[in-house]
Design a protein around this motif. Sequence first.
Motif, PDB file in Angstrom:
ATOM      1  N   ILE A  97     -54.071 -34.768 -26.723  1.00  0.00           N
ATOM      2  CA  ILE A  97     -53.087 -34.214 -25.781  1.00  0.00           C
ATOM      3  C   ILE A  97     -51.669 -34.551 -26.242  1.00  0.00           C
ATOM      4  O   ILE A  97     -50.784 -33.701 -26.278  1.00  0.00           O
ATOM      5  N   GLU A  98     -51.445 -35.807 -26.608  1.00  0.00           N
ATOM      6  CA  GLU A  98     -50.078 -36.211 -26.954  1.00  0.00           C
ATOM      7  C   GLU A  98     -49.556 -35.468 -28.180  1.00  0.00           C
ATOM      8  O   GLU A  98     -48.374 -35.143 -28.258  1.00  0.00           O
ATOM      9  N   TRP A 104     -51.397 -28.483 -22.578  1.00  0.00           N
ATOM     10  CA  TRP A 104     -52.532 -29.372 -22.318  1.00  0.00           C
ATOM     11  C   TRP A 104     -52.165 -30.489 -21.332  1.00  0.00           C
ATOM     12  O   TRP A 104     -53.029 -31.030 -20.647  1.00  0.00           O
ATOM     13  N   ARG A 105     -50.888 -30.863 -21.273  1.00  0.00           N
ATOM     14  CA  ARG A 105     -50.472 -31.922 -20.335  1.00  0.00           C
ATOM     15  C   ARG A 105     -50.608 -31.498 -18.879  1.00  0.00           C
ATOM     16  O   ARG A 105     -50.580 -32.333 -17.985  1.00  0.00           O
ATOM     17  N   LEU A 107     -53.180 -29.786 -17.773  1.00  0.00           N
ATOM     18  CA  LEU A 107     -54.601 -29.617 -17.459  1.00  0.00           C
ATOM     19  C   LEU A 107     -55.106 -30.702 -16.508  1.00  0.00           C
ATOM     20  O   LEU A 107     -54.568 -31.815 -16.460  1.00  0.00           O
ATOM     21  N   VAL A 109     -57.402 -33.252 -16.282  1.00  0.00           N
ATOM     22  CA  VAL A 109     -58.227 -34.070 -17.182  1.00  0.00           C
ATOM     23  C   VAL A 109     -58.664 -35.326 -16.440  1.00  0.00           C
ATOM     24  O   VAL A 109     -57.831 -36.036 -15.864  1.00  0.00           O
TER      25      VAL A 109
END
Lengths: 254, 254
Positions: A97-98, A104-105, A107, A109
Amino acid sequence: MTGSLTVVGLGPGAAELTTPAVSLALHEATDLVGYETYLDRVPQTTPGQRRHISGNRVEIDRARLALGLAAEGRKVALVSSGDPGVFAMAAAVFEAIETGEAQWRALDVRVQPGVTAMLAAAAHAGAPLGGDFCAISLSDNLKSWETIERRLEAAARGDFVIALYNPASRVRPEQLARAFAHLRQWKAPETVVLFVHAAGTADTRLTVTTLDAADQPVADMRTLVVIGSSKTRTIARDGITPWVYTPRSEDSPS
Amino acid sequence: MTGSLTVVGLGPGAAELTTPAVSLALHEATDLVGYETYLDRVPQTTPGQRRHISGNRVEIDRARLALGLAAEGRKVALVSSGDPGVFAMAAAVFEAIETGEAQWRALDVRVQPGVTAMLAAAAHAGAPLGGDFCAISLSDNLKSWETIERRLEAAARGDFVIALYNPASRVRPEQLARAFAHLRQWKAPETVVLFVHAAGTADTRLTVTTLDAADQPVADMRTLVVIGSSKTRTIARDGITPWVYTPRSEDSPS
């Protein structure tokens, strides 16, 4: 985005050590991603569920595949053994992610914990983790051997009980013997050492020995090694493997 | 003797984090022994099952009660929170066996592992235990403060991620602040620190801060504190608590 990624830990092996929360996440997923050995442990209960079997040993690629599917709106379960946060897939997901796509951040999770091998191994032997303890992975493809030696020394100086994950591999069969040799500089020869093979399965095998006798270990990647603190003790039993425990108090008999 | 004792770990709180193996052991027991708070979490599914509620905080007495019942032929489950082998009842049971009646060594004693608080706390935050880590109980009624300081120093020198159990109590509210002060001698001010209250329950609260700002902690005995290694990182997210993880590799960006 409506997709999600749940990183789940199946526990050490036996189905009855998988938490209901993990079973539910597996059942509700539209997509499962994981290493073949782990996916084989997941019952097929959900019609239409897709399985993305990864023979690939590169964890970060598996993490990216799972994140990409979640970003497409899929409900993904990424399958780890043990606990996903202990030498397993969760850290790889956050690394991905990073360093990955900005979206994606956003999402959903989640990480669903599980019983890590160290806990199942300890339970089989008695209570060797009864005092303060540490967990060290001997796999040196992600860190240098110097870092591993530095941690072994620190763990010995702090008199922690030490759980060693990934104690041996085909590529580096000698590193466990090197770890024992290193620890002998600080720890007494009679320190209790445990080899627990396939902890938390029907095939668990326990060997109880001492640090000075631990030179010819039968360890593979399914073995968890526990090296006691100065307080770790055995309780003899007639004709069977002794129990091993570490007293809660430092004032116990020793 | 036909009696047995199974020491079970309920997990951190939520029923869906209790393993099926533990649920089965609880269901099959003729007698449950445990601290009131934990027994309250066990559903009453077995007619005639006896409950031995211990308000008593002396763990060794609870262990002896459970062993005594097993020696009488009862099928006993001794109930812990989390994992019984991690700062919980399993070590007390083996202490009681070693110092107790000879016949107790012939008993069928088993430990059923569970999800310990550290794993649930880590899962809630991301993957802070992604590297090598250690677990230290700050409760100093069983060991000296000198031993705790020695272990904190060793953990810092080894650059372990540190999970602190029992960080504060009514009797010793100041010891967490002392631990932080001690760690500041070796660890950078910007080291990531997490407070996870009631991990693995519906009431989990996560606070992400740094070692230099961690002076006024809101910690109680239901809080798990995690102090990062030098590699532990946060991932910022819009308007919500950042994710926290420790990269698997020591070569990751930092």
